[in-house]
Design an enzyme around this catalytic site. Sequence first.
Site, PDB file in Angstrom:
ATOM      1  N   HIS A 160       0.816  -1.221   0.000  1.00 21.70           N
ATOM      2  CA  HIS A 160       0.000   0.000   0.000  1.00 21.70           C
ATOM      3  C   HIS A 160       0.849   1.270   0.000  1.00 21.70           C
ATOM      4  O   HIS A 160       0.337   2.351  -0.260  1.00 21.70           O
ATOM      5  CB  HIS A 160      -0.937   0.002   1.212  1.00 21.70           C
ATOM      6  CG  HIS A 160      -2.005  -1.045   1.125  1.00 21.70           C
ATOM      7  ND1 HIS A 160      -3.324  -0.754   0.886  1.00 21.70           N
ATOM      8  CD2 HIS A 160      -1.947  -2.397   1.186  1.00 21.70           C
ATOM      9  CE1 HIS A 160      -4.033  -1.868   0.833  1.00 21.70           C
ATOM     10  NE2 HIS A 160      -3.209  -2.895   1.020  1.00 21.70           N
ATOM     11  N   ASP A 368       3.291   9.370  -0.889  1.00 22.14           N
ATOM     12  CA  ASP A 368       2.147   8.555  -0.466  1.00 22.14           C
ATOM     13  C   ASP A 368       1.937   7.447  -1.489  1.00 22.14           C
ATOM     14  O   ASP A 368       1.993   7.709  -2.702  1.00 22.14           O
ATOM     15  CB  ASP A 368       0.888   9.439  -0.393  1.00 22.14           C
ATOM     16  CG  ASP A 368      -0.104   8.970   0.659  1.00 22.14           C
ATOM     17  OD1 ASP A 368      -0.146   7.761   0.935  1.00 22.14           O
ATOM     18  OD2 ASP A 368      -0.838   9.816   1.206  1.00 22.14           O
TER      19      ASP A 368
END
Length: 459
Positions: A160, A368
């Site tokens: 992720h 991110d």
Amino acid sequence: MTGRRRLVVVSNRVAAPRAGSPGNQGGLAVALESALKQTRGIWFGWSGETVDEFNGHIRLERNQGITTATIDLTPEDVASYYEGYSNRTLWPLFHYRIDLAEYDRQFEAGYASVNRRFAETLAQLLDPDDIVWVHDYHLIPLARELRALGVCNRIGFFLHTPWPPVRLLTTLPDHRQLVEALFSYDLLGFQASEWLDSFTDYVTREADGRLGPDGEVAGFGLKTEAALFPIGIDAAAFRRAAQSPEARAMAKRMRTSIAGRHMLVGVDRLDYSKGLEERFLGYERFLSEDPESLNRVFLLQIAPPSREGIGSYQEIRDKLDQLSGRINGAHAEVDWVPLRYVNRGYSRRELAGIFRTARVGLVTPLRDGMNLVAKEYVAAQDAADPGVLVLSRFAGAAEDLAEALLVNPFSQEDIADSIRQALAMERPERIRRWEALMARVETNDVAHWQKAFLSRLAG
Ligand code: ADP
Ligand code: G6P
């Protein structure tokens, strides 16, 4: 798809769906909850609780159609595996913050031993036909441990977070061992092409690897497959959430307090990767450069505390407390504060209502893996009068959401300029950009992500 085969999802954090969940669980739990609601399957991981001695007891619970199977860890495990190797070593390293990464053999030993225990406990639950899908940096060695116990199931891994460039990754003392462990999986999934490229780059340079057709990767004398699977949100559900009574009530409450001003919104776990300090500074710059904006806009930043036992998180929290105080001290008036800084979570429906009333969504992480808040902000907008998404070019989401105002989150000027541009944007341009963004958020949703990964993994 997996056909009639059972899906077993494994992640460190397991969020049993509950009303009023605290809201600091992050994108992995939100996405897996949506994905699991659409399949029959179980979700295995850490309960979030501790026990004095590990007992291997599995707690089975069924909640809103999702079965969770969780185990407790000891306080020593939490210190070395979760707070240590996962979040003091890998998290900063994977977010390009080698200045914050701590390399400690005790962390490494704790990480190895908890992964082994996860494998031993999980192996008892597995049927030979199950498909196993492991998530995130806490559990990289899990497949290798399962294979050592004779598990032959198809096992996939999804990361992720970003994957760091070779020169950063090689600062990790046991980098070869960590990457080699990934070759026990049948399929590896990454969020964005930049992270996938860094991974294949590592394998070709450091592991004498070769890339074959269709994502085949050879390295360390082993083989696996690696591909891109950008994660999405449950766009239809979030859109519905934005129309729910709770969202409407929240939107009404917000509109009363906005009182004709424009609201900018940020919603992030309180994490140094989210660029909150830089965002506050960029906003402060905007306020000083545009005195006419005083009393006409404000920023609502929602940031629930996260990983509070770790020093770097305590430091960023202290910094933001000071900075928000300074900004408000310098600019506030008796009837207006420029920055509302709130350290708590909200329900998904309340959040959707907040997003819908904000003219600008500020999503400016320094790095991110994907960033789901960007997609949620888009999904919550009113099609007839949508707000503007300001998005960091260093979020995985920027690969897909090109019609946002893309910014360099390290530059205060860039942030200030984008705020100005977003506030000045006329409705036709806002609608044009939003329609393009929404089309992508809807098409590349969480169901699409899950189907793409699982159909490939099932073979
Ligand atoms: P990360 O996984 O690093 O936390 P993401 O943006 O991918 O970042 O995912 C964050 C998820 O957590 C989103 O679904 C977001 O709505 C949710 N979230 C973040 N802050 C809050 C909050 N204060 N209240 C409720 N949900 C929150
Ligand atoms: C990110 C990570 C997840 C993690 C989440 C919340 O989304 O990718 O693996 O679960 O942050 O962090 P926490 O440490 O509270 O689980």
